[in-house]
Design a protein around this motif. Structure first.
Motif, mmCIF file in Angstrom:
data_model
loop_
_atom_site.group_PDB
_atom_site.id
_atom_site.type_symbol
_atom_site.label_atom_id
_atom_site.label_comp_id
_atom_site.label_asym_id
_atom_site.label_seq_id
_atom_site.Cartn_x
_atom_site.Cartn_y
_atom_site.Cartn_z
ATOM 1 N N GLY A 201 12.317 4.478 7.559
ATOM 2 C CA GLY A 201 11.288 3.766 6.588
ATOM 3 C C GLY A 201 12.121 3.037 5.371
ATOM 4 N N PHE A 202 11.689 1.827 5.333
ATOM 5 C CA PHE A 202 12.198 0.893 4.318
ATOM 6 C C PHE A 202 11.716 1.167 3.016
ATOM 7 N N PRO A 203 12.953 0.981 1.798
ATOM 8 C CA PRO A 203 12.666 1.390 0.643
ATOM 9 C C PRO A 203 11.147 1.135 -0.023
ATOM 10 N N PRO A 204 10.371 1.946 -0.213
ATOM 11 C CA PRO A 204 8.843 1.689 -0.644
ATOM 12 C C PRO A 204 8.619 1.298 -1.975
ATOM 13 N N VAL A 205 7.441 0.757 -2.383
ATOM 14 C CA VAL A 205 6.676 0.583 -3.494
ATOM 15 C C VAL A 205 5.816 1.943 -3.758
ATOM 16 N N ALA A 206 6.222 2.814 -4.734
ATOM 17 C CA ALA A 206 5.370 3.866 -4.889
ATOM 18 C C ALA A 206 5.040 3.880 -6.335
ATOM 19 N N CYS A 207 3.942 4.980 -6.537
ATOM 20 C CA CYS A 207 3.244 5.258 -7.835
ATOM 21 C C CYS A 207 2.946 6.718 -7.995
ATOM 22 N N PRO A 208 2.647 6.990 -9.250
ATOM 23 C CA PRO A 208 2.548 8.253 -9.468
ATOM 24 C C PRO A 208 1.212 8.698 -8.803
ATOM 25 N N ARG A 209 1.150 9.683 -8.025
ATOM 26 C CA ARG A 209 -0.109 10.169 -7.145
ATOM 27 C C ARG A 209 -1.362 10.284 -7.858
ATOM 28 N N ARG A 210 -1.056 10.714 -9.277
ATOM 29 C CA ARG A 210 -2.485 10.942 -10.061
ATOM 30 C C ARG A 210 -3.075 9.691 -10.643
ATOM 31 N N SER A 211 -2.128 8.441 -10.375
ATOM 32 C CA SER A 211 -2.558 7.160 -10.933
ATOM 33 C C SER A 211 -2.623 6.146 -9.650
ATOM 34 N N GLN A 212 -2.922 6.594 -8.487
ATOM 35 C CA GLN A 212 -2.909 5.682 -7.448
ATOM 36 C C GLN A 212 -4.152 4.851 -7.347
ATOM 37 N N ASP A 213 -5.293 5.325 -7.946
ATOM 38 C CA ASP A 213 -6.532 4.702 -7.848
ATOM 39 C C ASP A 213 -7.077 3.915 -8.982
ATOM 40 N N THR A 214 -5.942 3.923 -9.910
ATOM 41 C CA THR A 214 -6.346 3.078 -11.193
ATOM 42 C C THR A 214 -6.412 1.461 -10.722
ATOM 43 N N PRO A 215 -6.825 0.742 -11.690
ATOM 44 C CA PRO A 215 -7.321 -0.587 -11.432
ATOM 45 C C PRO A 215 -5.730 -1.295 -11.317
ATOM 46 N N GLU A 216 -4.767 -0.767 -12.205
ATOM 47 C CA GLU A 216 -3.678 -1.490 -12.287
ATOM 48 C C GLU A 216 -2.923 -1.493 -10.882
ATOM 49 N N THR A 217 -2.849 -0.084 -10.643
ATOM 50 C CA THR A 217 -2.211 0.167 -9.360
ATOM 51 C C THR A 217 -2.866 -0.514 -8.106
ATOM 52 N N LEU A 218 -4.173 -0.525 -7.958
ATOM 53 C CA LEU A 218 -4.799 -1.181 -6.978
ATOM 54 C C LEU A 218 -4.726 -2.834 -7.014
ATOM 55 N N ALA A 219 -4.659 -3.217 -8.211
ATOM 56 C CA ALA A 219 -4.412 -4.880 -8.302
ATOM 57 C C ALA A 219 -2.895 -5.041 -7.905
ATOM 58 N N LEU A 220 -1.959 -4.127 -8.139
ATOM 59 C CA LEU A 220 -0.828 -4.459 -7.781
ATOM 60 C C LEU A 220 -0.463 -4.287 -6.402
ATOM 61 N N LYS A 221 -1.296 -3.248 -5.775
ATOM 62 C CA LYS A 221 -1.206 -3.096 -4.292
ATOM 63 C C LYS A 221 -1.687 -4.202 -3.399
ATOM 64 N N ARG A 222 -2.868 -4.780 -3.872
ATOM 65 C CA ARG A 222 -3.500 -6.017 -3.446
ATOM 66 C C ARG A 222 -2.661 -7.341 -3.527
ATOM 67 N N ALA A 223 -1.810 -7.551 -4.674
ATOM 68 C CA ALA A 223 -1.036 -8.647 -4.864
ATOM 69 C C ALA A 223 0.163 -8.635 -3.782
ATOM 70 N N LEU A 224 0.729 -7.332 -3.556
ATOM 71 C CA LEU A 224 1.987 -7.124 -2.654
ATOM 72 C C LEU A 224 1.474 -7.315 -1.411
ATOM 73 N N LEU A 225 0.435 -6.741 -0.955
ATOM 74 C CA LEU A 225 -0.178 -6.954 0.418
ATOM 75 C C LEU A 225 -0.469 -8.468 0.935
ATOM 76 N N ASP A 226 -0.899 -8.902 -0.278
ATOM 77 C CA ASP A 226 -1.195 -10.607 -0.174
ATOM 78 C C ASP A 226 -0.195 -11.442 -0.327
ATOM 79 N N MET A 227 0.975 -11.001 -0.682
ATOM 80 C CA MET A 227 2.082 -11.810 -0.962
ATOM 81 C C MET A 227 2.410 -13.207 -0.204
ATOM 82 N N ASN A 228 2.232 -12.851 1.305
ATOM 83 C CA ASN A 228 2.737 -13.831 1.979
ATOM 84 C C ASN A 228 1.659 -14.994 2.314
ATOM 85 N N SER A 229 0.522 -14.763 1.250
ATOM 86 C CA SER A 229 -0.647 -15.745 1.545
ATOM 87 C C SER A 229 -0.711 -16.662 0.375
#
Length: 267
Positions: A201-229
């Motif tokens: 497994g390639f070195p991942p981007v991770a977050c504290p489990r307790r904050s995985q559904d916060t707006p900030e984390t979800l915004a970061l996740k979407r930004a990374l997943l959409d990075m190549n667009s």
């Protein structure tokens, strides 16, 4: 260009471990600018010398997320959650390389007994754990197998140590070695890949489990997943030699978890 992801007004603190690009200030600024633009939030990049320092900040909740390694991710699987996993050469996977001097006559790890060996970081999968596990299979510990070993705290530094003769062999991230081969071929040209590990497994981007559904984390996740667009995101990915980021499953890191279990079983 797509608009920013809607999120809360708090900022993002994004941790980075000391990888080969850590001194590339322009690239780091492009990454920060992209994340800020896509999330609509202030983004602060946090760097430390060791993996342990970044992992500690992440687990304690002082970082929104961090680009860490698979080794600390599986070590703290109960406390951490995946945000995104980079895709390199079509897969969220990479290999560890065992390298030696380009002119050295050696064919396997067994030929390196008694070496001065360079590791990257004690919490690195490719720069430590893979070789540690390979030795554990042989019932050896690094301090018994190698005459001396040391940590360089940077994969590029492992390559430099072997290329300069400071170390006779080294354990390094295969992705980093390949990228250095593109940008500094004269450096990697003084080394040779002796062994390549299986895909892990390639070195991942991770977050504290307790904050995985916060707006900030979800915004970061979407930004990374959409990075190549995104044009700027595409430029950052080009500099990183990555295809993009994926929503990979934690099972991608089962191979690393197995190596950790093997090492622990040796005591």
């Amino acid at each position: 260009m797509a608009g920013p992801v809607q999120a809360a007004t708090r900022g993002i603190k994004f941790g980075l471990t000391p990888v080969f690009l850590s001194n590339d200030l322009e690239l780091l600024d492009q990454l920060r600018t992209f994340l800020a633009r896509r999330t609509g939030l202030e983004v602060v990049l946090v760097q430390r010398r060791t993996y342990e320092e970044i992992t500690s900040l992440l687990i304690s909740g002082q970082l929104t997320a961090a680009w860490i390694c698979g080794y600390p991710f599986v070590s703290y699987r109960e406390e951490l959650a995946l945000v995104a996993v980079p895709v390199w050469r079509g897969q969220p996977l990479y290999r560890s390389y065992l390298i030696v001097d380009a002119d050295r006559h050696a064919s396997s790890l067994d030929d390196l007994k008694g070496d001065v060996h360079a590791f990257s970081d004690p919490n690195s999968n490719s720069g430590y754990l893979v070789t540690r596990a390979a030795l554990a299979k042989r019932q050896w510990r690094p301090e018994e197998f190698f005459r001396h070993s040391f940590f360089t705290y940077g994969h590029r530094n492992v390559v430099r140590a072997v290329a300069s003769g400071l170390a006779q062999s080294g354990s390094v991230d295969g992705y980093v070695w390949e990228v250095i081969s593109e940008i500094e071929p004269e450096l990697t040209g003084r080394t040779r890949v002796l062994e390549r590990s299986e895909l892990l497994g390639f070195p991942p981007v991770a977050c504290p489990r307790r904050s995985q559904d916060t707006p900030e984390t979800l915004a970061l996740k979407r930004a990374l997943l959409d990075m190549n667009s995104d044009p700027l995101g595409t430029e950052v990915l080009k500099e990183l030699r990555l295809d993009g980021f994926s929503d990979a499953k934690p099972s991608v890191f089962d191979g690393i978890a197995a190596k950790l279990a093997l090492v622990r079983s040796l005591g």
